[in-house]
Enzyme design. Structure first.
Site, PDB file in Angstrom:
ATOM      1  N   GLU A  98      44.705  13.900  68.172  1.00 34.51           N
ATOM      2  CA  GLU A  98      46.131  14.030  68.521  1.00 34.51           C
ATOM      3  C   GLU A  98      46.531  13.111  69.675  1.00 34.51           C
ATOM      4  O   GLU A  98      47.659  13.177  70.147  1.00 34.51           O
ATOM      5  CB  GLU A  98      46.457  15.490  68.844  1.00 34.51           C
ATOM      6  CG  GLU A  98      46.396  16.385  67.609  1.00 34.51           C
ATOM      7  CD  GLU A  98      46.539  17.870  67.919  1.00 34.51           C
ATOM      8  OE1 GLU A  98      46.070  18.301  68.989  1.00 34.51           O
ATOM      9  OE2 GLU A  98      47.112  18.595  67.089  1.00 34.51           O
TER      10      GLU A  98
ATOM     11  N   TRP B 186      44.485  24.844  61.433  1.00 33.09           N
ATOM     12  CA  TRP B 186      43.474  24.312  60.514  1.00 33.09           C
ATOM     13  C   TRP B 186      42.067  24.555  61.020  1.00 33.09           C
ATOM     14  O   TRP B 186      41.095  24.405  60.295  1.00 33.09           O
ATOM     15  CB  TRP B 186      43.725  22.837  60.182  1.00 33.09           C
ATOM     16  CG  TRP B 186      43.426  21.873  61.309  1.00 33.09           C
ATOM     17  CD1 TRP B 186      44.065  21.787  62.496  1.00 33.09           C
ATOM     18  CD2 TRP B 186      42.407  20.843  61.332  1.00 33.09           C
ATOM     19  NE1 TRP B 186      43.527  20.781  63.269  1.00 33.09           N
ATOM     20  CE2 TRP B 186      42.510  20.175  62.579  1.00 33.09           C
ATOM     21  CE3 TRP B 186      41.441  20.417  60.439  1.00 33.09           C
ATOM     22  CZ2 TRP B 186      41.684  19.118  62.946  1.00 33.09           C
ATOM     23  CZ3 TRP B 186      40.608  19.348  60.812  1.00 33.09           C
ATOM     24  CH2 TRP B 186      40.737  18.712  62.054  1.00 33.09           C
ATOM     25  N   ASP B 187      41.965  24.992  62.271  1.00 35.65           N
ATOM     26  CA  ASP B 187      40.685  25.403  62.844  1.00 35.65           C
ATOM     27  C   ASP B 187      39.946  26.363  61.914  1.00 35.65           C
ATOM     28  O   ASP B 187      38.725  26.319  61.799  1.00 35.65           O
ATOM     29  CB  ASP B 187      40.911  26.155  64.165  1.00 35.65           C
ATOM     30  CG  ASP B 187      41.686  25.367  65.197  1.00 35.65           C
ATOM     31  OD1 ASP B 187      42.429  24.460  64.813  1.00 35.65           O
ATOM     32  OD2 ASP B 187      41.566  25.688  66.391  1.00 35.65           O
TER      33      ASP B 187
ATOM     34  N   LYS C  91      40.631  12.173  71.283  1.00 37.60           N
ATOM     35  CA  LYS C  91      40.583  13.555  71.750  1.00 37.60           C
ATOM     36  C   LYS C  91      39.492  14.334  71.023  1.00 37.60           C
ATOM     37  O   LYS C  91      38.776  15.121  71.633  1.00 37.60           O
ATOM     38  CB  LYS C  91      41.944  14.194  71.477  1.00 37.60           C
ATOM     39  CG  LYS C  91      42.141  15.581  72.026  1.00 37.60           C
ATOM     40  CD  LYS C  91      43.535  16.090  71.635  1.00 37.60           C
ATOM     41  CE  LYS C  91      43.784  17.529  72.068  1.00 37.60           C
ATOM     42  NZ  LYS C  91      44.953  18.100  71.404  1.00 37.60           N
ATOM     43  N   GLN C  92      39.405  14.159  69.747  1.00 40.34           N
ATOM     44  CA  GLN C  92      38.390  14.865  68.967  1.00 40.34           C
ATOM     45  C   GLN C  92      38.096  14.053  67.722  1.00 40.34           C
ATOM     46  O   GLN C  92      38.882  13.190  67.338  1.00 40.34           O
ATOM     47  CB  GLN C  92      38.860  16.265  68.590  1.00 40.34           C
ATOM     48  CG  GLN C  92      39.946  16.310  67.527  1.00 40.34           C
ATOM     49  CD  GLN C  92      40.378  17.736  67.207  1.00 40.34           C
ATOM     50  OE1 GLN C  92      41.340  18.230  67.791  1.00 40.34           O
ATOM     51  NE2 GLN C  92      39.690  18.385  66.303  1.00 40.34           N
TER      52      GLN C  92
END
Lengths: 771, 771
Positions: free
Chosen positions: B488, B357-358, B601-602
């Protein structure tokens, strides 16, 4: 579901050969004696589907873990139950043609497992491609009386021909595990020898360096007369044989008697194995096949008097309950506190490892009631001895100060399972290990155990819980996040009621036992606190605070405990309303769908109500049972037994019977379509529990046995025997009477359907009303 | 963190050889041209640590999946980016001794990546064990102007000896993937040929049957004069070479020029490959090395005018931003809608697959602003073409009626990742694919795309969401259970705000686009509904009901959205208060501890606020940023960029700068200690976005570009160029002025710091106040 096994009260019987179910039969007809065991493979060659398996207790291989995505903390290996030397092997040639039932016309066939005496018997008549017809009778066993010895007798009769019969009896250590992650061989050869009297092979496991040796002696009889005629020895790498070539006439019978011994470095020094093995074989040969068989069978008969369950009016149930008891006793005899009860016992390779929480939660009660007290104690000592490794294991996950997390799956105390949602999160196993200590002491009254061993384990487990919780500012309570409960169809949930409840109970129970040990054995107590570097006041205060404020999710409106926080947010549809083509969901649904669904694999809230029944009203149990059971798919073999016990307790006799039959005939009828991998050994103890605690209503309360039997509608009666603190009693239940026979140990107090009774030794109590 | 790369505005420079960082340098000095690429391995032999890698776009291998515990629905394979033929290889012998920098004394060394021209250069002087000293100058490139050609030039000078120099220039197809699950070889040889002028090897991938051929021509020059003296040909299996043996005198220089072509069945019929390959090489040889290099370098120079970013006053930042832009353009040129942007591009094997999905969430904006519109459109068409497989994929997980779940990782549209918590649960990826359609149309104004392609994808995705929700009786709202959000470090959570929000948005946006298409292209609309068997009223009503009642967890007291239900139950400790020895937590903590923790994480909630900024007030964004950023560990390379953009938007310039430098220098400085596996290509687009959307404040609103630049404190100025609907503008920012140059496309409206301005072509707008 498969139904090719004939019912019989004491036997499994197959009267037609079903090649398509052969691997199944290999599992359920398995034999063993606690030290070794094997699948019911054919002695002669067989080229059809088959999983050949011979296993030796305590011998494992740390197979390199295979995993797609490594998570920090995963163990390096998964311990595999090791397929070891194949000792039953015979090559039979009739006029040059190999006997192989996959290539013959089978004129008749019978395979029988005599569970009363642990004898695997087979007879058949086959017509080979060359037209020769032979009849074969084979019987074999692992001696329970002389437990490093196995023996078989194999008789071939020439039905319609004269000519040459060759019998080659071999030991073969060229074996592999089907479940090897990297198709590796796990054994390295050490030595082999063969002469006219004796053959032996010896190999060592890679990495673990377990050595196993197997020796054999073969005697041949023609029409009953011993002969050495035509005997040769042959050998290849880790394969030795005695080969007999004979000219026979129609009607002649040739019998081979093979006596073997398997020994391992689990019990011997490496340099004493050859001698031990040879002496075992010599002793066996001196006794002779028939005597060996007789002493073995007698030993089993004698043992059955301690644990047999008789059912009148339902042969299928009778066969099944005995099958469960039989397999348990083949797997684990309780003599050695380094051994445990593997989920497949000696019946297959699958799952690896030997010890799951099954032992504490399901198996312990069986051994408590049917075996000498030492057996259950050894199961507890097993975990005591692994305490250091459990502390290391917790350390790897970031816990400290002597907190212990027992492994999910282990062979030697080290964790060897590698799914994060299980390995790291199914932490309730720690609770079961504490509960087993409580259960053992409750049953046996052996409070000394707490002083010498139990308390140390309890403290380490409580230290784990005290670190595993955290305080929720929102709830102003302690919470436990990120767990998998007994219902493995939920992963990484918060505040699983069962886990939180057992954690709270552990903290309180440990504190209580600390108080007891402090009073009874103050010196040992002080020494223990010193050894563990434990600040008594601080610790007890902190544990009390956590236990008092533990969050236990419930729904007051429905009067139920919540399997986990947010459970009611799910879409709740009873299993009965599911299209049956979706079942079992574990084989038909993707994992996320299973996780999102309401469906329960095995008792979770109900497991807690089963363990801690005394703390809940019957109404509470009933409300929770009625809420959760209809959404339970029982896709764990460990599920039906607990539901049988609870259904019995709340008077739902129909459900109790359904659950009992499901657990009891699980492997015989192959309910879960996986018996070919091996039998579900640990759930067999659950079957026993379903009977004795469910139908029999057996409990221990206030140091006293309590019974509340009922008779399933379709039965005419039943009887079970249990041991309790030096007594052995048999409980006989008939439609119009309950009889309790106190067989030894002097007078005893028993509660029967709520009434306290004193039973003199030998006296029979009759209660005319069942309820 | 490593800091061995010298700063330079246009180059990566290493002036000392660091064998311990060689694999790192091999990653960051990688070169490629979108069709092929390679790690910066040495041409000559090197016996030290190195990961040799040459990759060809579109060529992959479906490696059998390795997994410990199989879950129903896991894919059979994981697509591996394939290591292909090694064409740069040279064996150099000096008086019989192999040149190997791992075994020499290195007297000087310089490795340079010229990012302006995509040239990899190296020079060194080495003393061999035999005392001979040689100087080497090497340069190589993958032609961007003639994109099936690669070339290298390698010059050896005899510094202190007379004697024999041997140069063997080879093609070697005996290559393996380091990440092969079962140590398999993925290539089978087909053919090879070698003569004095030309050599070629050709292999085919197992299973996928991709054929790749590589042909070469070698020319040798002594002191500038071409020679064929001492030339031999050699061959082994899939290894062909031209070998030159020469007698040299001290001071002589020998130069090898190697021109190669790699072709594959991705672009050619199998029977045309040999000819194509040979013709490519012949064309390259006809042009000659210098001319090839020149046209290649010019092409790069020209391209830089569309996407260069200049920074004054910070060479480290200047080098870093160009490095990010450079690597992106090496990886993906946008010419082919079957290709995509692999997470490691052509710089390593790790992660496999090519599409995450990046692409939609991070890479698309870069290509929208810096490349012709077709490039971004091709990225969208890639997913359109995979729609059928996305519907199949959803079908495997139990969804029906044309619902699509795009794979988490793919090469050809099939899912090839196998962690249940990602594969099955990280479903928000579907949202990003819908969002990319919205983003593309918003930027380009290409609403025709919606009619012909976009709507069909949107409907399939909305159908997925409509099935993935369920109605909570407790909440009387729709909920989405069992997901993994962008963060994640949480798995299997319920009601992840980001996922629920984007699902709701998808349903609404799809309904809106249905309305638009119905009006604009009624016939195509009707045809589409027919093809998709979609009942318009029923569907729209159901979607509206779900969107209206979607549960979006929030905490009103704190004024924040909740990352997932129950988030506030966690123990919240800012990352700043963690002992740094625990960082990165992914390398130091067990997975359960990470999951239980509050650490992010992000961007998760913040990812939603970034995507849908227009729907939230600046105060809301600030409150959420201030709550979540301090507990974010940025352990995904995709994290800092989004935080930079949001920090910029809320005026937190210091945090924006910190985040920018972290994303920009991630690989050069090896922040995450993993650059040796390859570069983080997709996060490089995030770096560009951090600059242009963060510092530059670039947005598109109401079909118009909006800018709100600020200048980081330590910089003296910067300039960036973007394309927008036929215009190319350069934005120059200095402490006292903003200049916008409208380079082509006629007059345009721009919003600058909230003010609407019209800029004539060529006109410069000066805004004296930065804010």
């Amino acid at each position: 579901m498969k139904q090719f096994i004939k019912t019989d009260p004491w036997k499994l019987v197959e009267t037609t050969f079903h090649p398509e179910y052969h691997a199944n039969s290999e599992s359920i007809f398995s034999i063993g004696n606690g030290k070794m065991g094997q699948r019911a493979n054919f002695e002669e060659d067989y080229s059809g589907d088959s999983l050949r398996g011979n296993y030796v207790a305590g011998i494992y291989y740390p197979d390199k873990t295979r995993v797609g995505w490594w998570k920090n903390g995963y163990p390096e290996y998964f311990a595999k139950v090791l397929n070891a030397v194949n000792w039953i092997g015979l090559h039979i040639k009739i006029n040059g043609e190999l006997l192989d039932l996959n290539k013959c016309e089978i004129l008749n066939f019978e395979r029988v497992l005599d569970m009363q005496h642990s004898l695997l018997k087979r007879r058949f008549t086959a017509r080979l491609a060359n037209g020769n017809e032979v009849s074969v009778e084979a019987v074999r066993f692992y001696s329970l009386a002389d437990d490093e010895i196995g023996a078989l007798s194999y008789t071939v009769k020439a039905e319609n021909f004269d000519g040459k019969v060759e019998i080659e009896s071999y030991l073969d250590f060229n074996v592999v595990n089907q479940d090897s992650n990297y198709d590796q061989r796990f054994w390295e050869p050490i030595s082999q020898e063969i002469n006219g009297d004796y053959g032996q092979v010896k190999s060592v496991t890679k990495k673990t360096n377990f050595i196993v040796a197997c020796g054999m002696h073969n005697s041949l009889f023609v029409n009953g007369d011993r002969t050495e005629a035509g005997k040769e020895v042959t050998e290849q790498n880790q394969l030795v044989s005695h080969k007999f070539s004979l000219q026979v006439s129609q009607g002649d019978t040739i019998t081979l008697e093979k006596i073997i011994s398997t020994v391992s470095t689990f019990y011997y020094e490496a340099d004493q194995m050859d001698e031990a093995c040879r002496k075992n074989v010599e002793r066996g040969v001196a006794k002779g096949f028939d005597a060996l068989k007789k002493e073995h069978a007698l030993k089993w008969e004698e043992n059955w008097t301690h644990y047999d369950i008789e059912i009148e009016g339902d042969v299928s149930a009778q066969q099944a309950i005995r099958f469960n008891i039989f397999q348990l006793n083949q797997t684990y005899t309780g003599k050695d506190d380094r051994l445990n009860i593997g989920p497949k016992g000696f019946t297959g390779e699958k799952y690896g490892g030997s010890t799951y929480w099954d032992t504490e939660a399901y198996c312990l009660p069986f051994y408590l009631s049917t075996a000498p007290q030492d057996v259950a104690r050894n199961l507890l000592l097993y975990r005591y001895k692994h305490l250091g490794k459990a502390i290391e294991n917790a350390g790897k996950l970031g816990f400290n100060s002597g907190a212990a997390l027992y492994p999910m799956v282990t062979m030697n105390g080290e964790e060897c399972h590698n799914e994060w949602e299980i390995t790291f999160e199914e932490v309730h196993r720690n609770g079961a290990i504490a509960y087993a200590i409580f259960d053992y002491v409750r049953y046996t009254g052996d409070r000394e155990y707490l002083i010498d061993y139990g308390l140390e384990v309890l403290i380490a487990i409580s230290r784990f819980w005290a670190q595993r919780v955290h305080f929720s500012q929102v709830k102003q309570q302690y919470v436990i996040h990120g767990v998998t409960g007994p219902n493995e169809f939920e992963n990484n949930v918060n505040n699983n009621w069962y886990t939180n409840f057992i954690a709270k109970w552990c903290l309180n129970y440990t504190s209580e036992i600390m108080e007891e040990v402090k009073t009874k054995a103050p010196q040992k107590y002080t020494a223990l606190l010193g050894k563990l570097n434990l600040n008594e006041t601080e610790t007890l205060n902190s544990w009390a605070e956590i236990a008092d404020k533990m969050h236990l999710p419930e729904d007051k409106e429905r009067g139920i405990y919540l399997q986990q926080e947010g459970f009611l947010d799910k879409e709740i549809i009873p299993v009965a309303d599911l299209d049956p083509k979706h079942l079992p969901i574990v084989q038909n649904w993707s994992w996320d769908r299973i996780l999102r669904s309401c469906y329960i694999k095995q008792a979770d809230v109900l497991q807690g109500l089963y363990f801690f029944e005394d703390q809940f009203s019957k109404e509470t149990i009933k409300r929770n049972f009625d809420y959760y059971e209809p959404i339970t798919v029982h896709e764990s073999s460990l599920s039906p037994c607990v539901h049988c016990i609870l259904a019995s307790a709340i008077g739902n006799e129909e459900k109790a019977y359904e659950m009992f039959m499901r657990t009891a005939r699980l492997d015989i009828d192959d309910f879960n379509n996986d018996t070919e991998d091996g039998c579900h050994i640990t759930s067999m103890a659950g079957t026993w529990g379903a009977f004795v605690k469910g139908f029999g209503g057996m409990r221990v309360q206030n140091d006293q046995l309590s019974l509340a039997p009922f008779l399933p509608k379709s039965w005419k009666g039943y009887a079970f025997t249990i041991g309790f603190r030096g007594h052995w009693i048999t409980v006989k239940v008939k439609p119009d009477a309950i009889t309790i026979i106190n067989k030894e140990g002097g007078p005893m107090q028993v509660t029967l359907h709520g009434k306290d009774l004193t039973i003199q030794e030998g006296e029979n109590i009759l209660a005319h009303a069942l309820h």
